[in-house]
Design a protein around this motif. Structure first.
Motif, PDB file in Angstrom:
ATOM      1  N   LEU A   1      -8.807  -3.441   2.733  1.00 58.75           N
ATOM      2  CA  LEU A   1      -8.766  -1.984   2.761  1.00 58.75           C
ATOM      3  C   LEU A   1      -7.880  -1.545   3.922  1.00 58.75           C
ATOM      4  O   LEU A   1      -7.824  -2.207   4.960  1.00 58.75           O
TER       5      LEU A   1
ATOM      6  N   TRP B   1       0.800  -1.222   0.000  1.00 58.18           N
ATOM      7  CA  TRP B   1       0.000   0.000   0.000  1.00 58.18           C
ATOM      8  C   TRP B   1       0.836   1.278   0.000  1.00 58.18           C
ATOM      9  O   TRP B   1       0.549   2.194  -0.780  1.00 58.18           O
TER      10      TRP B   1
ATOM     11  N   ARG C   1     -11.662   5.074  -1.807  1.00 60.30           N
ATOM     12  CA  ARG C   1     -11.117   3.723  -1.952  1.00 60.30           C
ATOM     13  C   ARG C   1     -12.289   2.851  -2.377  1.00 60.30           C
ATOM     14  O   ARG C   1     -13.226   2.649  -1.598  1.00 60.30           O
TER      15      ARG C   1
ATOM     16  N   ARG D   1       0.266   4.015  -2.919  1.00 56.00           N
ATOM     17  CA  ARG D   1      -0.218   5.365  -2.600  1.00 56.00           C
ATOM     18  C   ARG D   1       0.776   6.426  -3.056  1.00 56.00           C
ATOM     19  O   ARG D   1       0.383   7.421  -3.687  1.00 56.00           O
TER      20      ARG D   1
ATOM     21  N   ALA E   1      -7.878   3.128  -5.709  1.00 55.48           N
ATOM     22  CA  ALA E   1      -8.016   4.459  -5.117  1.00 55.48           C
ATOM     23  C   ALA E   1      -8.170   5.502  -6.219  1.00 55.48           C
ATOM     24  O   ALA E   1      -7.558   5.398  -7.284  1.00 55.48           O
TER      25      ALA E   1
END
Length: 319
Positions: free
Chosen positions: A136, A109, A168, A113, A157
């Protein structure tokens, strides 16, 4: 107001997922190509395909033996057997794929991101990132990065031009392969987002073929429907549901161009598609930008990288 709609068609390039630096280089190269030559200070929506980020779960900073595995399940077992799993008895309590997603998300993640956030800022676009499999995640100062429960989803996302996550978004209707991979269905909610360009809708792949879900996005006031897709079939081969029909013809005849007809708010659709190989799965698809009953732009081929884009006028009164 003119808005530039851009579908990024991408081929799976294994070396692009082996490190954070490689993933950043590949993703930013595609993002910059997507907006090359567009006028500055005009609205942009850039969308990557479904499952574009999924290889990170298997290949990010992992041994060569994982990438060389014959199937995704075999790759997952190799990962779990190489120190990723502190308690081997956990395999008795949870299926291997489910456990793999839980263990890998804290590593995947942050890379996901940061790279897509940078891509959104660099292209000054609302950016629909490619999806991945996993639970999540959330961040809170006292707890840091943490998982929002054990269930794993096919999710993505949506980023603002400032690089912030706006939503999300989980997939709602799963394919047989996704059910075999122990994914869970998400709940409808974050699939329509109010932005400075108006309301944007996102339904992942199969979701946008379900009339009831398209109806909900339309009723929520979205004027654009983004459908990130990964079609695990030969584009020019027989359709899995009816071998008398051709896979690609069904996509183009039954897809966004048809789903947009007669809608109250929805006017345009954006369908970026993945292609290439991920273990024993092979993906093909021609990305497109659609309006009601027609395609404004369509990729020439169902394989290889491509940028498919069209400039449209945002509908008057789009919320």
């Amino acid at each position: 107001m003119d808005v530039h709609l851009v579908a990024v068609q991408a081929r799976v390039e294994p070396q692009a997922y082996r490190s954070a630096a490689a993933f950043r280089e590949r993703t930013l190269e595609l993002a910059h190509r997507a907006v090359a030559g567009l006028p500055p200070r005009e609205g942009r929506v850039v969308a990557f395909p479904e499952a574009y980020a999924l290889p990170l779960v298997f290949w990010l900073d992992t041994p060569d033996a994982v990438a060389a595995a014959p199937t995704a399940l075999a790759a997952g077992l190799r990962l779990l057997g190489r120190g990723l799993l502190d308690d081997p008895r956990a395999l008795l309590r949870r299926p291997a794929p489910d456990l793999l997603y839980l263990k890998r998300m804290p590593a995947v993640w942050p890379v996901y991101r940061e790279v897509f956030s940078e891509a959104a800022r660099a292209t000054e676009s609302y950016l629909v990132a490619g999806s991945l499999f996993g639970p999540l995640v959330d961040h809170e100062p006292a707890r840091g990065l943490h998982l929002q429960g054990p269930a794993a989803y096919n999710w993505l996302a949506l980023f603002s031009p400032e690089g912030r996550v706006l939503a999300r978004i989980p997939k709602l209707r799963l394919t047989p392969d996704e059910r075999k991979a122990f994914l869970s269905r998400g709940g409808f909610g974050p699939h329509v987002v109010h932005t400075r360009l108006g309301r944007l809708g996102v339904l992942i792949c199969l979701d946008a073929f379900h009339e009831a879900l398209v109806e909900r996005v339309d009723a929520a006031g979205a004027w654009l429907l983004v459908q990130p897709s990964a079609n695990a079939a030969a584009w020019n081969g027989p359709w899995s549901a009816d071998p008398a029909r051709i896979e690609g013809e069904v996509w183009l005849q039954e897809g966004l161009a048809k789903q947009l007809r007669g809608r109250e708010n929805l006017r345009y659709g954006l369908n970026p598609m993945l292609n290439g190989d991920l273990y024993d799965l092979h993906f093909e698809g021609r990305s497109n930008v659609a309006a009601a009953g027609r395609h404004l732009a369509l990729a020439d081929d169902p394989t290889g990288d491509a940028v498919v884009r069209a400039t449209v006028e945002r509908p008057a009164g789009a919320g």
